[in-house]
Design an enzyme around this catalytic site. Structure first.
Site: not given
Ligand code: CA2
Length: 149
Positions: A24, A78, A11-12, A101, A19
Site C-alpha cells: 500500500y 474489504a 476499513p483499515n 484500489h 503497515r
Molecule cells: O488496494 C486497495 O485499495 C484495497 O481496497 C485495500 C483493501 C483490500 O481489502 C482490497 O482488496 C484492496 C485493504 C485495506 C487495508 O489497508 C491497510 C493499510 C495499511 C496497512 C494494512 C492495511
C-alpha cells in the site's frame, strides 16, 4: 461555485503508511487529502475525505452525499468484495461513482477479483498506488463537467 466530491474509504485504510508498505506504499490518507484538496482547487472541485471501519457509517455517508455531493470516489477496501449494502446505497446516488484500489486487486488473491461496487461504478482505478485517488479526481472533473481536466 466548487462542486463537492466525497472521497470515501473503508476499513483499515486509517492504517495507511503504518503497515504493509510493500502493498500500500508509505503515504497516508492525510497525504491523499492534501494532494486531492490541492488538485481539486485547480479542477474546481471541493473534496470531503472520510474513512470508517464500519459499513453502516459508509452507507450513511453515501446517503448524505445524495443531497450534498456531485460525485463519489470510493475505496471500499474489504467491503468491496462483500458488501451488497454498499452497492445498494451507491445505487441510490444519481451522480458519478468512481472506485479506487491502491493495489492491483487483479494480481492478488482470487477473492479480491470480485467487486460488488463495480456493478455501480462508472470507472475503476486499481494498482496505481495513492496516485489512483488523484487520477479518479481528474476523471471526476470530466464526469461532473466542473472544468476540463
Ligand atoms: O488496494 C486497495 O485499495 C484495497 O481496497 C485495500 C483493501 C483490500 O481489502 C482490497 O482488496 C484492496 C485493504 C485495506 C487495508 O489497508 C491497510 C493499510 C495499511 C496497512 C494494512 C492495511
Amino acid at each position: 461555485m466548487s462542486k463537492l466530491i466525497y472521497i470515501l474509504n473503508g476499513p483499515n485504510l486509517n492504517l495507511l503508511g503504518q503497515r504493509q508498505p510493500e502493498i500500500y506504499g508509505r503515504g497516508t490518507l492525510a497525504d491523499v487529502e492534501t494532494d486531492c484538496t490541492t488538485l481539486g482547487k485547480d479542477l474546481g472541485l471541493e473534496i470531503r475525505l472520510l474513512q470508517s471501519n464500519h459499513e453502516g457509517q459508509i452507507v450513511d455517508w453515501i446517503h448524505e452525499a445524495r443531497d450534498a455531493a456531485a460525485g463519489i470516489i470510493i475505496n471500499p477496501a474489504a467491503f468491496t468484495h462483500t458488501s451488497v449494502a454498499l452497492l445498494d446505497a451507491l445505487n441510490t446516488f444519481d451522480g458519478p461513482v468512481l472506485e479506487v484500489h491502491i493495489s492491483n486487486v487483479h494480481k492478488r488473491e482470487s477473492f479480491r477479483q470480485h467487486s460488488y461496487v463495480s456493478l455501480r461504478a462508472d470507472g475503476v482505478i486499481a494498482g496505481c498506488g495513492l496516485q489512483g485517488y488523484a487520477l479518479a479526481l481528474r476523471r471526476m472533473a470530466v464526469l461532473t463537467e466542473a472544468k476540463e481536466a
